[in-house]
Design a protein around this motif. Structure first.
Motif, short mmCIF file in Angstrom:
data_model
loop_
_atom_site.label_atom_id
_atom_site.label_comp_id
_atom_site.label_asym_id
_atom_site.label_seq_id
_atom_site.Cartn_x
_atom_site.Cartn_y
_atom_site.Cartn_z
N ASP A 1 0.86 -1.18 0.00
CA ASP A 1 0.00 0.00 0.00
C ASP A 1 0.90 1.24 0.00
O ASP A 1 1.48 1.60 1.03
N LYS B 1 0.07 -4.99 2.00
CA LYS B 1 -1.38 -5.18 1.93
C LYS B 1 -1.71 -6.66 1.74
O LYS B 1 -2.71 -7.16 2.27
N LYS B 2 -0.85 -7.36 0.98
CA LYS B 2 -1.10 -8.77 0.68
C LYS B 2 0.24 -9.48 0.51
O LYS B 2 1.10 -9.01 -0.25
N ASP C 1 -9.85 -2.79 -11.85
CA ASP C 1 -10.55 -2.37 -10.64
C ASP C 1 -9.79 -2.70 -9.37
O ASP C 1 -10.27 -2.44 -8.26
N GLN C 2 -8.59 -3.27 -9.52
CA GLN C 2 -7.68 -3.59 -8.41
C GLN C 2 -8.27 -4.60 -7.43
O GLN C 2 -7.84 -4.70 -6.29
N LEU C 3 -9.20 -5.42 -7.89
CA LEU C 3 -9.80 -6.43 -7.03
C LEU C 3 -9.12 -7.79 -7.17
O LEU C 3 -9.20 -8.62 -6.25
N TYR C 4 -8.46 -8.03 -8.30
CA TYR C 4 -7.88 -9.34 -8.57
C TYR C 4 -6.47 -9.21 -9.12
O TYR C 4 -6.13 -8.26 -9.83
N THR D 1 -7.82 -12.91 -4.99
CA THR D 1 -8.62 -11.74 -4.61
C THR D 1 -7.75 -10.78 -3.81
O THR D 1 -7.26 -11.13 -2.74
N GLY E 1 -8.78 -7.63 -2.80
CA GLY E 1 -9.56 -6.80 -1.89
C GLY E 1 -10.03 -7.49 -0.62
O GLY E 1 -10.69 -6.85 0.20
N SER E 2 -9.69 -8.77 -0.40
CA SER E 2 -10.14 -9.46 0.80
C SER E 2 -9.38 -8.96 2.03
O SER E 2 -8.32 -8.34 1.93
#
Length: 475
Positions: A135, A143-144, A163-166, A180, A182-183
């Protein structure tokens, strides 16, 4: 992976010649790029004429930042504010060359490093089955932290959905995995803490398994395009969850693919057969018939980056050059020359001295940039950001452990960033800020900025031993 046995058969040429060659060694240029893209670059990055006008009435560029700010306050342009070109003229003078500062440090080689489109996230992929998403706006907090599933050799590429979700990641396997982003789970261990869904890019006709070198989301996030080690381009429909197109595209590994623009109709590809190809999905691509071919590299192509306008692109080649292309100069015929030396292998051999000044007799590129080295791994190159620089620079990693920045029009080397002690495979310029990240086989992810911060910079990293030159994979 495999190396093409050069075919010197005589083919009819497309009648195109090289318009200019821009040498980027030691900051000097052999010639000036005289082409439409030079004018487009000027329009994007030159200030209003009244900002740059001296007392004599003549233009003096670059206009100083003080002059630009005074001119804005005095409303020289009549707009009361900077235009996008005015802003680019100011920002493009402040290159991200201060530092570096350590972002992260791993014990395995870094292969991928990219900002998200809005610059809020940063993705780094490592050989040791790790992908980390940082981030940027929260002090580079992780972040992940992703542990890859069924990794073969290394993470070859990653791509973040618009969309930065995947996030999808690839290795030397026909299966690409999607995670994913955004989880709420920070530590993503494949099929333990989170499901990493597999997308199979092989078909029923495939007898042998293959690897995937390059993977990209379409701009609408509905499709993926991939370049494979079996000379093919694959398009995957995410909505239908199936492979929708497979193109027998090249005569050797397809090291790099990308969509040309937002429409998704055009695809660029680069291969170890030394050709850049343009594919129009509205035509007969399934038969392996490209819309056109761009020739000029003498050796395999490691990476392609589109300018985003469906017209211009750059490519890095194992002939130790970066080339600028206009697809309007493409031809339907191609001649593969190469070095004529089937024993040369870029994975552990230096580029022959006699070949450094060789040129393709039918080079269709607009300009050629030299100074960096493309050895041992698939080194990547890019246009600088549109928002802050007007895409007036190109930049590239290098196997000599540095990052090189060239002026697009003059070809001059304007900066060289030195810190790493191993090949820099990837680098990424923030889309809005004067910030760049470089990643290398020494495991370091480092940040370069202008003007920099008060924190202490990283000391040059010294390795405990020499890097072995043999038995390295072509990635």
């Amino acid at each position: 992976m495999s190396r093409l046995n050069k075919n010197k058969s005589i083919c009819s040429d497309g009648g195109a010649s090289n318009e200019s060659s821009a040498g980027g060694i030691a900051g000097e240029s052999d010639s000036h790029l005289d082409h439409e893209i030079a004018q487009l670059t000027k329009l994007r990055s030159s200030p209003h004429e009244l900002f740059g006008r001296a007392l004599s009435g003549r233009m003096r560029l670059p206009a100083s930042t003080v002059r630009m700010l005074v001119g804005r306050e005095c409303n020289f342009s009549g707009r009361g504010r900077f235009s996008s070109a005015d802003g680019c003229h100011v920002l493009s003078r402040y290159l991200p060359t201060k530092g570096p500062w350590i972002v992260d440090q791993m014990k395995s080689r870094a292969y991928v490093s990219q900002f998200s489109d809005d610059g809020s996230l940063f993705i780094a992929g490592f050989q040791g089955s790790h992908i980390r998403i940082y981030d940027v706006d929260r002090g580079w907090k992780t972040k992940k932290d992703i542990s890859a599933r069924n990794l073969r050799w290394t993470i070859t590429d990653t791509s973040l959905s618009p969309d930065q979700l995947y996030l999808v990641y690839a290795s030397m396997s026909p299966i690409i995995y999607i995670v994913t982003v955004g989880s709420a789970t920070t530590e993503s261990i494949a099929n333990i803490t989170e499901i990493h869904h597999g997308l199979n890019f092989s078909s029923d006709e495939d007898d042998d398994e293959f690897g995937i070198f390059s993977i990209k989301f379409s701009k609408d996030g509905r499709e993926l395009v991939a370049g494979t080690s079996d000379s093919s381009i694959c398009v995957y429909d995410l909505g239908a969850d199936r492979l929708s197109l497979r193109i027998p595209a090249h005569q050797s590994d397809v090291n790099t693919v990308c969509f040309a623009d937002e429409s998704g109709h055009l695809i660029y590809s680069g291969s170890d057969d030394s050709f850049c190809k343009v594919w129009d999905r509205r035509c007969f691509v399934s038969r392996g018939q490209p819309a056109g071919i761009l020739m000029g590299h003498l050796e395999g192509i490691t990476f392609i980056n589109s300018r985003g306008d469906g017209r211009y692109l750059i490519s890095n080649g194992k002939d130790q050059t970066t080339k600028l292309w206009d697809i309007r100069k493409m031809t339907s015929n191609a001649i593969n020359l190469g070095l004529g030396d089937d024993e040369w292998d870029y994975r552990w051999m230096d580029y022959p001295e006699y070949a450094r000044n060789q040129k393709h007799p039918h080079d269709q590129s607009l300009a050629t940039y030299k100074g960096h080295t493309v050895l041992r791994t698939l080194v990547r190159c890019y246009f600088s950001p549109s928002y802050s620089t007007g895409q007036k620079y190109i930049y590239t990693g290098s196997s000599d452990s540095s990052v090189y920045i060239y002026d697009l029009v003059s070809g001059a080397q304007v900066a060289k960033l030195d810190h790493h002690e191993a090949p820099v495979r990837d680098c990424s310029w923030h889309p809005y800020y004067p910030m760049m990240i470089s990643s290398a086989w020494d495991g370091h992810i480092v940040r370069w900025e202008f003007p920099g911060r008060d924190e202490a910079t990283a000391a040059p990293y010294k390795r405990a031993g020499r890097i072995r030159r043999r038995n390295l994979r072509d990635l």
